[in-house]
Scaffold this motif. Structure first.
Motif, mmCIF file in Angstrom:
data_model
loop_
_atom_site.group_PDB
_atom_site.id
_atom_site.type_symbol
_atom_site.label_atom_id
_atom_site.label_comp_id
_atom_site.label_asym_id
_atom_site.label_seq_id
_atom_site.Cartn_x
_atom_site.Cartn_y
_atom_site.Cartn_z
ATOM 1 N N ILE A 80 24.193 28.495 -21.167
ATOM 2 C CA ILE A 80 23.995 27.738 -22.529
ATOM 3 C C ILE A 80 22.711 28.597 -22.920
ATOM 4 C CG2 ILE A 80 22.811 25.676 -23.326
ATOM 5 C CD1 ILE A 80 24.399 24.175 -21.181
ATOM 6 N N ALA A 81 22.524 28.932 -23.968
ATOM 7 C CA ALA A 81 21.293 29.574 -24.525
ATOM 8 C C ALA A 81 20.765 28.715 -25.444
ATOM 9 C CB ALA A 81 21.537 30.989 -25.326
ATOM 10 N N VAL A 82 19.375 28.324 -24.976
ATOM 11 C CA VAL A 82 18.585 27.528 -25.770
ATOM 12 C C VAL A 82 17.275 28.127 -26.418
ATOM 13 C CG1 VAL A 82 17.100 25.283 -26.004
ATOM 14 C CG2 VAL A 82 19.400 25.517 -24.454
ATOM 15 N N THR A 83 17.368 28.043 -27.900
ATOM 16 C CA THR A 83 16.326 29.077 -28.531
ATOM 17 C C THR A 83 15.175 28.063 -28.697
ATOM 18 O OG1 THR A 83 17.790 30.637 -29.409
ATOM 19 C CG2 THR A 83 15.680 30.649 -30.301
ATOM 20 N N VAL A 84 13.800 28.379 -28.456
ATOM 21 C CA VAL A 84 13.024 27.243 -28.642
ATOM 22 C C VAL A 84 11.611 27.930 -28.984
ATOM 23 C CG1 VAL A 84 13.562 25.815 -26.821
ATOM 24 C CG2 VAL A 84 11.906 27.256 -26.261
ATOM 25 N N GLU A 85 10.814 27.354 -30.063
ATOM 26 C CA GLU A 85 9.449 27.730 -30.450
ATOM 27 C C GLU A 85 8.522 26.992 -29.737
ATOM 28 O OE1 GLU A 85 9.413 27.637 -34.699
ATOM 29 O OE2 GLU A 85 10.629 29.387 -34.772
ATOM 30 N N ALA A 86 7.583 27.494 -29.112
ATOM 31 C CA ALA A 86 6.374 26.888 -28.620
ATOM 32 C C ALA A 86 5.138 27.680 -28.743
ATOM 33 C CB ALA A 86 6.594 26.687 -27.203
ATOM 34 N N GLY A 87 4.082 27.401 -29.273
ATOM 35 C CA GLY A 87 2.884 27.940 -29.358
ATOM 36 C C GLY A 87 2.829 29.346 -30.086
ATOM 37 N N GLY A 88 3.713 29.171 -31.220
ATOM 38 C CA GLY A 88 3.788 30.694 -32.032
ATOM 39 C C GLY A 88 4.855 31.579 -31.267
ATOM 40 N N ARG A 89 5.494 31.430 -30.355
ATOM 41 C CA ARG A 89 6.421 32.117 -29.609
ATOM 42 C C ARG A 89 7.598 31.762 -29.946
ATOM 43 N NH1 ARG A 89 4.629 34.398 -23.839
ATOM 44 N NH2 ARG A 89 7.083 34.665 -24.123
ATOM 45 N N THR A 90 8.710 32.486 -29.828
ATOM 46 C CA THR A 90 10.019 32.205 -29.567
ATOM 47 C C THR A 90 10.745 32.747 -28.358
ATOM 48 O OG1 THR A 90 10.357 32.388 -32.240
ATOM 49 C CG2 THR A 90 12.428 32.397 -30.763
ATOM 50 N N ASP A 91 11.362 31.826 -27.766
ATOM 51 C CA ASP A 91 11.882 32.018 -26.400
ATOM 52 C C ASP A 91 13.387 31.656 -26.566
ATOM 53 O OD1 ASP A 91 9.619 32.983 -25.253
ATOM 54 O OD2 ASP A 91 8.956 30.735 -24.427
ATOM 55 N N VAL A 92 14.269 32.557 -25.629
ATOM 56 C CA VAL A 92 15.588 32.241 -25.480
ATOM 57 C C VAL A 92 15.554 31.805 -23.858
ATOM 58 C CG1 VAL A 92 18.029 32.795 -25.636
ATOM 59 C CG2 VAL A 92 16.373 33.703 -27.425
ATOM 60 N N LEU A 93 16.225 30.442 -23.858
ATOM 61 C CA LEU A 93 16.111 30.132 -22.281
ATOM 62 C C LEU A 93 17.803 30.178 -22.023
ATOM 63 C CD1 LEU A 93 13.329 27.153 -22.468
ATOM 64 C CD2 LEU A 93 13.003 29.427 -21.768
ATOM 65 N N LEU A 94 18.104 30.660 -20.914
ATOM 66 C CA LEU A 94 19.417 30.565 -20.551
ATOM 67 C C LEU A 94 19.460 29.667 -19.226
ATOM 68 C CD1 LEU A 94 20.066 34.495 -20.653
ATOM 69 C CD2 LEU A 94 20.826 32.782 -22.319
ATOM 70 N N TYR A 95 20.686 28.778 -19.291
ATOM 71 C CA TYR A 95 21.060 27.819 -18.261
ATOM 72 C C TYR A 95 22.387 28.230 -17.908
ATOM 73 C CZ TYR A 95 16.580 25.635 -19.778
ATOM 74 O OH TYR A 95 15.263 25.371 -19.978
ATOM 75 N N ASP A 96 22.653 27.654 -16.323
ATOM 76 C CA ASP A 96 24.031 27.602 -16.071
ATOM 77 C C ASP A 96 24.635 26.459 -16.658
ATOM 78 O OD1 ASP A 96 26.231 26.557 -13.967
ATOM 79 O OD2 ASP A 96 25.997 28.987 -13.920
ATOM 80 N N LEU A 97 25.807 26.660 -17.084
ATOM 81 C CA LEU A 97 26.516 25.505 -17.890
ATOM 82 C C LEU A 97 26.856 24.489 -17.109
ATOM 83 C CD1 LEU A 97 28.013 24.714 -20.710
ATOM 84 C CD2 LEU A 97 30.108 26.013 -19.757
ATOM 85 N N TYR A 98 27.373 24.643 -15.844
ATOM 86 C CA TYR A 98 27.681 23.785 -15.070
ATOM 87 C C TYR A 98 26.650 23.057 -14.049
ATOM 88 C CZ TYR A 98 31.947 26.361 -15.999
ATOM 89 O OH TYR A 98 33.103 26.679 -16.706
ATOM 90 N N THR A 99 25.729 23.605 -13.687
ATOM 91 C CA THR A 99 24.638 23.141 -13.092
ATOM 92 C C THR A 99 23.301 22.976 -13.494
ATOM 93 O OG1 THR A 99 23.838 25.224 -12.316
ATOM 94 C CG2 THR A 99 25.527 24.279 -10.884
ATOM 95 N N LEU A 100 23.126 23.420 -14.703
ATOM 96 C CA LEU A 100 22.070 23.261 -15.710
ATOM 97 C C LEU A 100 20.750 23.962 -15.164
ATOM 98 C CD1 LEU A 100 22.485 19.856 -17.691
ATOM 99 C CD2 LEU A 100 23.192 22.403 -18.407
ATOM 100 N N GLN A 101 20.837 24.841 -13.958
ATOM 101 C CA GLN A 101 19.867 25.542 -13.369
ATOM 102 C C GLN A 101 19.447 26.768 -14.639
ATOM 103 O OE1 GLN A 101 18.420 24.579 -10.658
ATOM 104 N NE2 GLN A 101 19.478 22.646 -10.969
ATOM 105 N N PRO A 102 18.101 26.878 -14.435
ATOM 106 C CA PRO A 102 17.630 28.000 -15.133
ATOM 107 C C PRO A 102 18.132 29.307 -14.808
ATOM 108 C CG PRO A 102 15.654 26.797 -14.763
ATOM 109 C CD PRO A 102 16.935 26.349 -13.857
ATOM 110 N N ARG A 103 18.494 30.283 -15.711
ATOM 111 C CA ARG A 103 19.250 31.494 -15.241
ATOM 112 C C ARG A 103 18.379 32.759 -15.726
ATOM 113 N NH1 ARG A 103 20.936 30.154 -10.937
ATOM 114 N NH2 ARG A 103 22.935 28.898 -10.866
#
Length: 111
Positions: A80-103
């Motif tokens: 799962i790729a989640v694109t977030v904006e925080a503090g003027g930055r854009t980050d793409v956070l990747l998570y495992d689809l089954y466990t939702l652990q950060p990847r």
């Protein structure tokens, strides 16, 4: 069992009979190969269905950085790729689809 030609047909000459038997043999080989190919497709489908893995989590929460705003999400294969904006930055956070652990994390923009 004997086969006889109808009275109005002439029997085949030896060359024509040889060609006819060769065509029958080639047709038999092609039918056997087609049957093997179809069986292979069914075996592959069965394998893929049995190896589909565990289903994704039905309810879960992903922890985002404080003050982050979700811009977009995407699902691909087992991530799962989640694109977030925080503090003027854009980050793409990747998570495992089954466990939702950060990847992984991909930072875009100014550091």
């Amino acid at each position: 069992m004997t086969t006889t030609a109808p009275p109005d047909e002439e029997p085949l000459d030896p060359q024509a009979a040889a060609v006819f038997s060769k065509v029958k043999r080639i047709m038999g080989i092609s039918m056997a190969l087609t049957g093997l190919a179809i069986a292979g497709v069914f075996i592959l489908i069965g394998y893929r269905v049995s190896q589909s893995g565990k289903p994704p989590a039905e309810t879960a929460a992903i922890t985002l950085p404080a003050g982050a705003r979700v811009v977009s999400t995407a699902v691909s294969a087992d991530r799962i790729a989640v694109t977030v904006e925080a503090g003027g930055r854009t980050d793409v956070l990747l998570y495992d689809l089954y466990t939702l652990q950060p990847r992984g994390k991909l930072s875009l923009g100014a550091p």
